[in-house]
Write a protein that holds these residues in place. Structure first.
Motif, PDB file in Angstrom:
ATOM      1  N   TRP A 169      -2.944  -0.898  10.801  1.00 31.47           N
ATOM      2  CA  TRP A 169      -2.710   0.208  11.456  1.00 31.47           C
ATOM      3  C   TRP A 169      -1.755   1.051  10.749  1.00 31.47           C
ATOM      4  O   TRP A 169      -1.140   2.209  11.528  1.00 31.47           O
ATOM      5  N   TYR A 170      -1.079   0.698   9.949  1.00 32.98           N
ATOM      6  CA  TYR A 170       0.214   1.605   9.404  1.00 32.98           C
ATOM      7  C   TYR A 170      -0.459   3.006   8.701  1.00 32.98           C
ATOM      8  O   TYR A 170      -1.551   3.037   8.291  1.00 32.98           O
ATOM      9  N   PRO A 171       0.307   3.848   8.833  1.00 36.53           N
ATOM     10  CA  PRO A 171      -0.072   5.294   8.151  1.00 36.53           C
ATOM     11  C   PRO A 171      -0.041   5.140   6.727  1.00 36.53           C
ATOM     12  O   PRO A 171       0.492   4.258   6.087  1.00 36.53           O
ATOM     13  N   LYS A 172      -0.938   5.683   6.192  1.00 36.92           N
ATOM     14  CA  LYS A 172      -1.412   5.593   4.558  1.00 36.92           C
ATOM     15  C   LYS A 172      -0.164   5.781   3.954  1.00 36.92           C
ATOM     16  O   LYS A 172       0.107   5.017   2.701  1.00 36.92           O
ATOM     17  N   PRO A 173       0.760   6.568   4.045  1.00 32.81           N
ATOM     18  CA  PRO A 173       1.831   6.692   3.136  1.00 32.81           C
ATOM     19  C   PRO A 173       2.708   5.475   3.108  1.00 32.81           C
ATOM     20  O   PRO A 173       3.238   4.900   2.120  1.00 32.81           O
ATOM     21  N   LEU A 174       2.904   4.897   4.370  1.00 29.51           N
ATOM     22  CA  LEU A 174       3.621   3.442   4.519  1.00 29.51           C
ATOM     23  C   LEU A 174       2.832   2.468   3.715  1.00 29.51           C
ATOM     24  O   LEU A 174       3.480   1.563   3.123  1.00 29.51           O
ATOM     25  N   LYS A 175       1.499   2.420   3.946  1.00 31.93           N
ATOM     26  CA  LYS A 175       0.620   1.483   3.087  1.00 31.93           C
ATOM     27  C   LYS A 175       0.836   1.583   1.479  1.00 31.93           C
ATOM     28  O   LYS A 175       1.095   0.616   0.968  1.00 31.93           O
ATOM     29  N   ARG A 176       0.866   2.788   1.078  1.00 31.10           N
ATOM     30  CA  ARG A 176       1.042   3.051  -0.254  1.00 31.10           C
ATOM     31  C   ARG A 176       2.494   2.495  -0.727  1.00 31.10           C
ATOM     32  O   ARG A 176       2.606   1.783  -1.733  1.00 31.10           O
ATOM     33  N   HIS A 177       3.323   2.635   0.007  1.00 35.64           N
ATOM     34  CA  HIS A 177       4.838   2.264  -0.097  1.00 35.64           C
ATOM     35  C   HIS A 177       4.931   0.549  -0.528  1.00 35.64           C
ATOM     36  O   HIS A 177       5.468   0.049  -1.301  1.00 35.64           O
ATOM     37  N   TYR A 178       4.030  -0.205   0.340  1.00 33.26           N
ATOM     38  CA  TYR A 178       4.036  -1.573   0.393  1.00 33.26           C
ATOM     39  C   TYR A 178       3.229  -2.003  -0.542  1.00 33.26           C
ATOM     40  O   TYR A 178       3.356  -3.005  -1.245  1.00 33.26           O
ATOM     41  N   GLU A 179       2.070  -1.265  -0.982  1.00 33.23           N
ATOM     42  CA  GLU A 179       1.210  -1.730  -2.112  1.00 33.23           C
ATOM     43  C   GLU A 179       2.017  -1.539  -3.472  1.00 33.23           C
ATOM     44  O   GLU A 179       1.875  -2.413  -4.227  1.00 33.23           O
ATOM     45  N   HIS A 180       2.923  -0.723  -3.410  1.00 38.70           N
ATOM     46  CA  HIS A 180       3.593  -0.434  -4.694  1.00 38.70           C
ATOM     47  C   HIS A 180       4.494  -1.585  -4.875  1.00 38.70           C
ATOM     48  O   HIS A 180       4.852  -2.382  -6.050  1.00 38.70           O
TER      49      HIS A 180
END
Length: 265
Positions: A169-180
């Motif tokens: 459910w995280y917004p995409k920018p937050l997902k990208r942060h954790y993916e990095h």
């Protein structure tokens, strides 16, 4: 989990290969592959043998094997050379003729309209160019051909990809942060996965995208058996008939499963 002298990326890649090589030999993996095969054959509805089967992300070859055992012509592809080699060795030892290639799902080495069934389990979440993958799946299927996809579910708060609560459910920018972070300094966030998920889907999103390629889709509830207790049959009938209940059922399903038929060339 890591040695002091081995980069975690290298170690987790080796662990990734070893894990899937071992998992593919379990009775659970074989039975799951057989159930999927039988469901797809019933959905396809064609009794002739052989059918041309594209096993995309063939891994160590379990799915390819259960189709080849019935006499179907199987074409498997994967981007992991070690797993392709393992699959090739195992299938050769079993005296099964399966064509295996090292290839990407974004550029499949098959002719247009050459496949009867295309299988892509647990793949789309790992490929940034997921739209290209779906276009390729549709391209290689004959009219009447069938596609199966299983992948992440953005609607459901329960997931196994990241060790973070309600991550889907995280917004995409937050997902990208954790993916990095997961592929740099914090690999434990993605459970030390060599290839963390980068895409999150809903069944409805995939259904709508595939419709542009002449595909008609069904979800897991459409293809579930009507057998079982009266309560189960009633619940399934209500899910199929009442759209809000279908949506709610998807929020309770940790993964997305889609079955589609190509109705237009």
């Amino acid at each position: 989990m890591q040695s002091n002298d081995t980069p975690w990326q290298t170690q987790t890649h080796a662990e990734f290969v070893d894990y899937y090589a071992r998992q593919s030999l379990t009775s659970e993996s074989r039975e799951r592959s057989q159930r999927l095969r039988d469901k797809l054959l019933a959905f396809h509805g064609e009794a002739r043998v052989p059918l041309n089967i594209a096993d995309i992300g063939c891994n160590a070859g379990t799915q390819s094997r259960v189709w080849a055992e019935l006499g179907h012509q199987v074409y498997g592809v994967d981007i992991n050379q070690e797993l392709v080699q393992i699959a090739h060795q195992r299938l050769r030892e079993a005296d099964l003729d399966v064509k295996l290639q090292l290839a990407s799902a974004t550029s499949l080495p098959f002719r247009d309209h050459s496949m009867d069934i295309c299988i892509a389990p647990e793949l789309l979440e790992h490929v940034a160019e997921w739209e290209t993958c779906l276009a390729e799946f549709a391209r290689i299927l004959r009219p009447g051909g069938v596609l199966f996809i299983s992948t992440t579910n953005r609607l459901c708060p329960v997931q196994n990809e990241f060790s973070l609560p309600v991550y889907s459910w995280y917004p995409k920018p937050l997902k990208r942060h954790y993916e990095h972070l997961a592929v740099t300094t914090r690999p434990e966030l993605a459970n030390y996965a060599a290839y963390p998920a980068v895409n999150w889907f809903t069944y409805f999103q995939l259904r709508d995208f595939l419709s542009a390629f002449g595909m008609e889709s069904r979800d897991r509830f459409d293809l579930m058996d009507d057998n079982g207790s009266p309560l189960r049959r009633l619940a399934l009938a209500m899910i199929r008939r009442v759209p809000p209940l279908r949506w709610l059922a998807h929020t309770l399903s940790p993964s997305t499963a889609l079955f589609a038929r190509k109705v237009q060339a």
